[in-house]
Design a protein around this motif. Sequence first.
Motif, mmCIF file in Angstrom:
data_model
loop_
_atom_site.group_PDB
_atom_site.id
_atom_site.type_symbol
_atom_site.label_atom_id
_atom_site.label_comp_id
_atom_site.label_asym_id
_atom_site.label_seq_id
_atom_site.Cartn_x
_atom_site.Cartn_y
_atom_site.Cartn_z
ATOM 1 N N GLU A 117 0.835 -1.203 0.000
ATOM 2 C CA GLU A 117 0.000 0.000 0.000
ATOM 3 C C GLU A 117 0.866 1.247 0.000
ATOM 4 O O GLU A 117 0.509 2.277 -0.569
ATOM 5 N N ILE A 118 2.031 1.147 0.645
ATOM 6 C CA ILE A 118 2.988 2.247 0.728
ATOM 7 C C ILE A 118 4.318 1.746 0.180
ATOM 8 O O ILE A 118 4.763 0.644 0.516
ATOM 9 N N SER A 140 0.485 7.417 7.843
ATOM 10 C CA SER A 140 -0.402 7.101 6.719
ATOM 11 C C SER A 140 -1.817 6.799 7.182
ATOM 12 O O SER A 140 -2.781 7.021 6.435
ATOM 13 N N GLU A 144 -4.972 10.129 5.960
ATOM 14 C CA GLU A 144 -5.280 9.307 4.797
ATOM 15 C C GLU A 144 -5.361 10.104 3.506
ATOM 16 O O GLU A 144 -5.313 9.538 2.414
ATOM 17 N N ARG A 191 2.186 6.481 -1.543
ATOM 18 C CA ARG A 191 1.069 5.540 -1.661
ATOM 19 C C ARG A 191 1.067 4.930 -3.063
ATOM 20 O O ARG A 191 1.298 5.625 -4.065
#
Length: 335
Positions: A117-118, A140, A144, A191
């Motif tokens: 996700e990252i 994070s 968001e 992201r």
Amino acid sequence: MKCPALSELPRPPLMNSGWPWTQECEPLPEKMPDGSEWPRISVITPSYNQGKFIEATIRSVLLQGYPHLEYIIMDGGSTDGSTEIIKKYEPWLYWVSEPDGGQSRGLNNGFSKASGEIIGWINSDDFYLPEAFAHVSKASRLYEEAGVFYGKCRLVGEAGDDQGDYWKPRSFDLGDLLTRNQIPQPTAFIRRSIFHKFGYMNENYRLIHDYEFWIRVFPHCEFLYCPEYIAAFRMHPGSGSYRISAAFIRETLTLYRQLLQKPMFQSRYLKRILKKSIARTLRLKGLTHLSNHELRGLFYYFFSLRYDLAGLLKLDSYLDFLRRFFLVFSRNKSI
């Protein structure tokens, strides 16, 4: 993958101690404080013939105590023993070693394989500092709406000796970013959704691909500054950032000139900043030639007047120009 414990990794080389050799981060709980899953973090390390430093990089990733990690090393076909070091850590990472056409392309190949996700990337001569992933993952979740996260960076010497802050990052606007690359690259995490929207690194840029990427995405997403130390940047003679090269200056000028043609940068404010940045880079190019006792540096210095007349007339810049001019002239060098 859950990060391994220090006891699971190969023994560090003799005489190496401290982080990331004989120290590790405490393992994070299985869940975040709010009960949710830790976001999966993917880290890419592009590398080519950095066998002297890559083991510290690898260990700084694996010893974060993070419960949901993916680590990818994209080696450009090293011949200095780097691959033998990588193989020692094979159970905890994915790696490829083959010619890749340069760091930008190697990075993009790694990004395309990442599932986190990252996503972050750390060069094979830099290293993460303790709890870096914990800081970024918590930020994070709290913010968001942010798409890029970055933090503080330490500067270390070739032997890993601490030399203070690399620079002091802060919150900034687009005008600041056009003046200088404000993001310490080793500290940056992105992201995955940002890559999907705006693409990966521009492979036309081999040295300033990160700077071009920040400028490209900045108007479209929030950059969040995390006030913790995330990574260390190593300065050494083989580092791409050790000295300002002609190729670096050429790429920077190309980028600024292309931005001047884009509709997004047509406001009086941004055009003025871009022109000053072009002039500053041209003067730097001129001073580089003058430092090598080449009179053609005068051409670039005066050509900067096209973009920023006032910049040349600043006293410190003008006196430095005169000093270098007479130094070259006195040595009777020709163009």
